[in-house]
Design a protein around this motif. Sequence first.
Motif, PDB file in Angstrom:
ATOM      1  N   GLY A  29      86.237  52.885 -92.146  1.00  0.00           N
ATOM      2  CA  GLY A  29      86.182  51.468 -91.812  1.00  0.00           C
ATOM      3  C   GLY A  29      86.285  50.633 -93.073  1.00  0.00           C
ATOM      4  O   GLY A  29      86.702  51.124 -94.127  1.00  0.00           O
ATOM      5  N   CYS A  33      85.106  44.415 -91.747  1.00  0.00           N
ATOM      6  CA  CYS A  33      85.487  44.614 -90.347  1.00  0.00           C
ATOM      7  C   CYS A  33      84.311  44.291 -89.409  1.00  0.00           C
ATOM      8  O   CYS A  33      83.238  44.900 -89.519  1.00  0.00           O
ATOM      9  N   HIS A  35      83.994  44.947 -86.206  1.00  0.00           N
ATOM     10  CA  HIS A  35      83.655  46.101 -85.367  1.00  0.00           C
ATOM     11  C   HIS A  35      82.782  47.090 -86.145  1.00  0.00           C
ATOM     12  O   HIS A  35      81.832  47.656 -85.601  1.00  0.00           O
ATOM     13  N   CYS A  36      83.122  47.287 -87.423  1.00  0.00           N
ATOM     14  CA  CYS A  36      82.363  48.212 -88.277  1.00  0.00           C
ATOM     15  C   CYS A  36      80.938  47.683 -88.492  1.00  0.00           C
ATOM     16  O   CYS A  36      79.971  48.442 -88.412  1.00  0.00           O
ATOM     17  N   GLY A  38      79.241  45.605 -86.569  1.00  0.00           N
ATOM     18  CA  GLY A  38      78.495  45.650 -85.317  1.00  0.00           C
ATOM     19  C   GLY A  38      78.029  47.045 -84.949  1.00  0.00           C
ATOM     20  O   GLY A  38      76.958  47.213 -84.355  1.00  0.00           O
ATOM     21  N   ALA A  39      78.797  48.050 -85.291  1.00  0.00           N
ATOM     22  CA  ALA A  39      78.458  49.431 -84.940  1.00  0.00           C
ATOM     23  C   ALA A  39      77.330  50.004 -85.783  1.00  0.00           C
ATOM     24  O   ALA A  39      76.717  51.007 -85.405  1.00  0.00           O
ATOM     25  N   LEU A  74      92.065  52.853 -85.745  1.00  0.00           N
ATOM     26  CA  LEU A  74      91.124  51.770 -85.459  1.00  0.00           C
ATOM     27  C   LEU A  74      89.809  52.036 -86.181  1.00  0.00           C
ATOM     28  O   LEU A  74      89.436  53.187 -86.417  1.00  0.00           O
ATOM     29  N   TRP A  75      89.108  50.969 -86.496  1.00  0.00           N
ATOM     30  CA  TRP A  75      87.798  51.087 -87.164  1.00  0.00           C
ATOM     31  C   TRP A  75      86.697  50.578 -86.256  1.00  0.00           C
ATOM     32  O   TRP A  75      86.935  49.684 -85.471  1.00  0.00           O
ATOM     33  N   ARG A  92      85.750  53.431 -82.422  1.00  0.00           N
ATOM     34  CA  ARG A  92      85.070  52.193 -82.015  1.00  0.00           C
ATOM     35  C   ARG A  92      83.949  52.455 -81.026  1.00  0.00           C
ATOM     36  O   ARG A  92      83.956  51.950 -79.893  1.00  0.00           O
ATOM     37  N   ALA A  94      80.783  52.107 -78.849  1.00  0.00           N
ATOM     38  CA  ALA A  94      80.170  50.884 -78.329  1.00  0.00           C
ATOM     39  C   ALA A  94      78.659  51.006 -78.168  1.00  0.00           C
ATOM     40  O   ALA A  94      77.972  49.999 -78.043  1.00  0.00           O
TER      41      ALA A  94
END
Length: 111
Positions: A29, A33, A35-36, A38-39, A74-75, A92, A94
């Motif tokens: 990642g 990012c 998404h990164c 948040g994860a 995708l990251w 990704r 969730a």
Amino acid sequence: MTRVTPYSNEPPDRTGIDAMPGLVALEFGTDWCGHCQGAQAFLQPALAARPDVRHFRVEDGPGRPLGRSFKVKLWPTLVLLRDGVEVARVVRPATRDDVDAALDLLGPPVE
């Protein structure tokens, strides 16, 4: 919240990864990012619960050979290896359950 180590822009090379004995988690990642970021709320605790798994946070992007060798698109992407062989992958994630299910494929924690 626990401070998260930045993604490394100097990861091990693919030959080194393939030769690593035991369990390895490669988290691809970037620090910017969304998404990164948040994860991390569930990636970090899930991986912390598995101290038998070596965790590498790898900065990815165009021209980054390690990510390309694993076909990361995708990251974040979490690639789990046993003795250099891919066992599971989560793209990704969730939820923590997504990560735990992949980690379970590595087998029970080794103490």
